[in-house]
Design a protein around this motif. Structure first.
Motif, PDB file in Angstrom:
ATOM      1  N   VAL A 139       0.300  -1.221  -0.356  1.00  0.00           N
ATOM      2  CA  VAL A 139       0.229   0.471   0.249  1.00  0.00           C
ATOM      3  C   VAL A 139       0.613   0.797  -0.023  1.00  0.00           C
ATOM      4  CG1 VAL A 139      -1.807   1.077   1.099  1.00  0.00           C
ATOM      5  CG2 VAL A 139      -1.999  -0.533   0.956  1.00  0.00           C
ATOM      6  N   LYS A 140       0.578   2.028  -0.611  1.00  0.00           N
ATOM      7  CA  LYS A 140       1.907   3.521  -1.214  1.00  0.00           C
ATOM      8  C   LYS A 140       1.247   4.784  -0.776  1.00  0.00           C
ATOM      9  CE  LYS A 140       4.876  -0.058  -2.566  1.00  0.00           C
ATOM     10  NZ  LYS A 140       5.930   0.035  -1.812  1.00  0.00           N
ATOM     11  N   ALA A 141      -1.001   4.478  -1.250  1.00  0.00           N
ATOM     12  CA  ALA A 141      -1.037   5.549  -0.656  1.00  0.00           C
ATOM     13  C   ALA A 141      -2.348   5.339   0.130  1.00  0.00           C
ATOM     14  CB  ALA A 141      -1.007   6.752  -1.811  1.00  0.00           C
ATOM     15  N   LEU A 142      -2.748   6.127   0.705  1.00  0.00           N
ATOM     16  CA  LEU A 142      -4.484   6.301   1.179  1.00  0.00           C
ATOM     17  C   LEU A 142      -5.014   7.426   0.206  1.00  0.00           C
ATOM     18  CD1 LEU A 142      -3.548   5.277   4.915  1.00  0.00           C
ATOM     19  CD2 LEU A 142      -4.278   3.833   2.884  1.00  0.00           C
ATOM     20  N   VAL A 143      -6.068   7.319   0.445  1.00  0.00           N
ATOM     21  CA  VAL A 143      -7.150   8.563  -0.546  1.00  0.00           C
ATOM     22  C   VAL A 143      -8.088   8.313   0.499  1.00  0.00           C
ATOM     23  CG1 VAL A 143      -7.887   9.723  -1.824  1.00  0.00           C
ATOM     24  CG2 VAL A 143      -6.125   8.282  -2.370  1.00  0.00           C
ATOM     25  N   TYR A 144      -8.666   9.646   0.924  1.00  0.00           N
ATOM     26  CA  TYR A 144     -10.053   9.877   2.671  1.00  0.00           C
ATOM     27  C   TYR A 144     -10.794  10.600   1.524  1.00  0.00           C
ATOM     28  CZ  TYR A 144      -6.953   7.367   5.981  1.00  0.00           C
ATOM     29  OH  TYR A 144      -6.256   7.019   6.299  1.00  0.00           O
ATOM     30  N   ILE A 145     -11.874  10.198   0.869  1.00  0.00           N
ATOM     31  CA  ILE A 145     -13.202  11.008   0.369  1.00  0.00           C
ATOM     32  C   ILE A 145     -13.846  11.400   1.686  1.00  0.00           C
ATOM     33  CG2 ILE A 145     -14.618  11.035  -1.181  1.00  0.00           C
ATOM     34  CD1 ILE A 145     -11.671  11.169  -2.596  1.00  0.00           C
ATOM     35  N   ASN A 146     -14.511  12.373   1.742  1.00  0.00           N
ATOM     36  CA  ASN A 146     -15.518  12.759   2.910  1.00  0.00           C
ATOM     37  C   ASN A 146     -15.188  11.632   4.801  1.00  0.00           C
ATOM     38  OD1 ASN A 146     -15.886  14.920   1.200  1.00  0.00           O
ATOM     39  ND2 ASN A 146     -18.109  13.992   0.562  1.00  0.00           N
ATOM     40  N   GLY A 228      -7.722   0.730  16.058  1.00  0.00           N
ATOM     41  CA  GLY A 228      -6.521   0.432  16.405  1.00  0.00           C
ATOM     42  C   GLY A 228      -5.737   0.962  15.807  1.00  0.00           C
ATOM     43  N   PRO A 229      -4.398   0.502  15.787  1.00  0.00           N
ATOM     44  CA  PRO A 229      -2.966   1.325  14.663  1.00  0.00           C
ATOM     45  C   PRO A 229      -3.676   1.564  13.127  1.00  0.00           C
ATOM     46  CG  PRO A 229      -1.746  -1.054  15.771  1.00  0.00           C
ATOM     47  CD  PRO A 229      -3.883  -1.324  15.736  1.00  0.00           C
ATOM     48  N   VAL A 230      -3.045   2.490  12.989  1.00  0.00           N
ATOM     49  CA  VAL A 230      -3.355   2.985  11.358  1.00  0.00           C
ATOM     50  C   VAL A 230      -1.885   3.390  10.637  1.00  0.00           C
ATOM     51  CG1 VAL A 230      -5.471   4.282  12.730  1.00  0.00           C
ATOM     52  CG2 VAL A 230      -3.078   5.907  12.813  1.00  0.00           C
ATOM     53  N   ALA A 231      -2.355   3.231   9.704  1.00  0.00           N
ATOM     54  CA  ALA A 231      -1.473   2.728   8.283  1.00  0.00           C
ATOM     55  C   ALA A 231      -0.957   4.601   7.757  1.00  0.00           C
ATOM     56  CB  ALA A 231      -1.866   2.270   7.851  1.00  0.00           C
ATOM     57  N   TRP A 232      -2.333   5.658   8.455  1.00  0.00           N
ATOM     58  CA  TRP A 232      -1.297   7.366   7.680  1.00  0.00           C
ATOM     59  C   TRP A 232      -0.768   7.646   8.228  1.00  0.00           C
ATOM     60  CZ3 TRP A 232      -2.530  10.314  11.599  1.00  0.00           C
ATOM     61  CH2 TRP A 232      -2.798  10.487  12.970  1.00  0.00           C
ATOM     62  N   ARG A 233       0.098   6.857   9.448  1.00  0.00           N
ATOM     63  CA  ARG A 233       1.187   7.500  10.575  1.00  0.00           C
ATOM     64  C   ARG A 233       2.961   7.647   9.840  1.00  0.00           C
ATOM     65  NH1 ARG A 233       0.969  10.469  14.429  1.00  0.00           N
ATOM     66  NH2 ARG A 233      -0.951   9.552  15.975  1.00  0.00           N
ATOM     67  N   ARG A 258      -5.573  17.760   8.624  1.00  0.00           N
ATOM     68  CA  ARG A 258      -4.128  18.608   8.984  1.00  0.00           C
ATOM     69  C   ARG A 258      -3.318  17.377  10.156  1.00  0.00           C
ATOM     70  NH1 ARG A 258      -7.865  22.565   9.702  1.00  0.00           N
ATOM     71  NH2 ARG A 258      -8.028  21.836  12.221  1.00  0.00           N
ATOM     72  N   ARG A 259      -4.172  16.741  10.573  1.00  0.00           N
ATOM     73  CA  ARG A 259      -2.971  15.634  12.013  1.00  0.00           C
ATOM     74  C   ARG A 259      -2.413  14.662  11.111  1.00  0.00           C
ATOM     75  NH1 ARG A 259      -7.365  12.511  15.919  1.00  0.00           N
ATOM     76  NH2 ARG A 259      -8.083  11.501  14.079  1.00  0.00           N
ATOM     77  N   ALA A 260      -3.068  14.367   9.531  1.00  0.00           N
ATOM     78  CA  ALA A 260      -2.386  12.304   8.640  1.00  0.00           C
ATOM     79  C   ALA A 260      -1.714  13.709   7.888  1.00  0.00           C
ATOM     80  CB  ALA A 260      -3.519  12.122   8.223  1.00  0.00           C
ATOM     81  N   ARG A 261      -1.131  14.846   8.340  1.00  0.00           N
ATOM     82  CA  ARG A 261      -0.288  15.786   6.928  1.00  0.00           C
ATOM     83  C   ARG A 261      -0.847  15.192   5.182  1.00  0.00           C
ATOM     84  NH1 ARG A 261       5.027  15.018   8.376  1.00  0.00           N
ATOM     85  NH2 ARG A 261       5.332  13.034   8.035  1.00  0.00           N
TER      86      ARG A 261
END
Length: 348
Positions: A139-146, A228-233, A258-261
């Motif tokens: 997993v190279k990128a995460l995309v969050y939509i709303n 649980g643990p989160v990948a956006w870090r 902002r938190r996830a940059r």
């Protein structure tokens, strides 16, 4: 290949020059071998990397995960756009039975995918993909939509209430259901009469009536589960904020970005932005996919650096195409990414 013959006035064909010495034969052999080496791969040489098979030139597989009160068809405007650009797309069904189980299921889907992945989540699925990507190097990128994007230990109901602006809670209708063990659980549905206002105010009434009738409920337990643990870090992320979202507070979406940059795009759209503004959503996903492809060719992961919200910047794809632009969103050679972008896209 035959050497063409020479002709002269009044003369028959004259043979071309012959190689008369051993040195000449050796030179001819060397030139022939060189030509063959450039035309035919040698045994054991790696072929050009096919799409979705890993390697610096491989296009990632794009995995789209739907949220609550929807199903995989909520991505129907996005899938053909990505496919027409040459990407393999996978749209698994999110079980919506609780955060730990949903996360584990999507994680198992990701393990079946070969090569790099761009993982996209809408609404509740933001929490799911944040956990599902943990420990998966593909997993190279995460995309969050709303999306809801919790940190480790946060409970979704508490996270949802951090900022005003959401009208989801009063629109929910609880419906009891029987668990396999005979215990009673609670499914949450959006009241059909409020579905259009809360989810998709700019869609036609007839369209939202179908969406409301076919919505998939979510187990209420999902909003009580701690993340649980989160990948956006550790994985770069992109985020879309819709200013007319009444299901997830736009202020919450900004806070999480902002938190996830995250690289952030803001538009005037409701919660189901994939259906109302499919081009904007597709563009954001392609920004993530192309940025990760460029970063992989440098051998260095891109880093995300948050700048002040409210600034405007070009898309990652457009910035990378402007040679020498000092404020480019992605500078692949240095492995540095500068973010927060706001734009008001034009649909087509």
């Amino acid at each position: 290949m035959a050497i063409p013959s020479r002709t002269g006035p009044g003369k028959g064909p004259r043979p071309g020059p012959r190689i008369r010495s051993r040195r000449g034969y050796a030179l001819a052999a060397m030139l022939t071998a060189t030509a063959l080496a450039t035309a035919v791969p040698t045994a054991g040489a790696a072929p050009a990397a096919p799409a979705n098979r890993g390697g610096g030139t491989a296009k990632p597989t794009i995995v789209l995960v739907h949220g609550a009160f929807a199903d995989a068809s909520s991505w129907r405007e996005i899938v053909p756009r990505l496919q027409s650009d040459g990407y393999r797309v996978l749209v698994p069904a999110n079980p919506l039975r609780g955060l730990p189980g949903d996360t584990a299921y999507i994680a198992s889907v990701l393990r079946s995918v070969e090569g790099p992945i761009v993982l996209v989540g809408h609404s509740y699925a933001g929490a799911v993909i944040s956990g599902a990507a943990v420990g998966n190097p593909h997993v190279k990128a995460l995309v969050y939509i709303n999306a809801l994007v919790p940190d480790e230990g946060e409970v979704l109901s508490a996270l949802s209430g951090m900022f005003p602006g959401s009208e989801l809670a009063p629109a929910l209708k609880p419906v009891p259901f029987t668990e396999p063990d005979g215990s009673i659980g609670t499914d949450l549905h959006v009241t059909p009469e409020l579905y259009r206002r809360v989810f998709a105010a700019s869609l036609p009434q007839a369209t939202t009536a179908v969406l409301a009738a076919s919505q998939r409920p979510i187990d209420a337990q999902a909003f009580k589960d701690a993340a649980g643990p989160v990948a956006w870090r550790t994985i770069p992320s992109w985020a879309m904020v819709s200013r007319q979202d009444r299901a997830v507070s736009p202020e919450l979406e900004r806070f999480q970005a902002r938190r996830a940059r995250s690289h952030t795009v803001e538009i005037d759209a409701p919660h189901l932005v994939m259906l109302t503004h499919p081009k904007a959503v597709t563009d954001l996903i392609l920004d993530a996919a192309r940025s990760r492809s460029r970063a992989s060719t440098t051998g260095e992961p891109a880093r995300t650096v948050l700048t002040a919200t409210g600034s405007t910047a070009p898309s990652a794809a457009g910035a990378a195409g402007a040679a020498g632009a000092a404020d480019a969103t992605v500078v692949a050679g240095a492995g540095v990414v500068s973010v927060v972008r706001r734009r008001r896209p034009t649909e087509s």
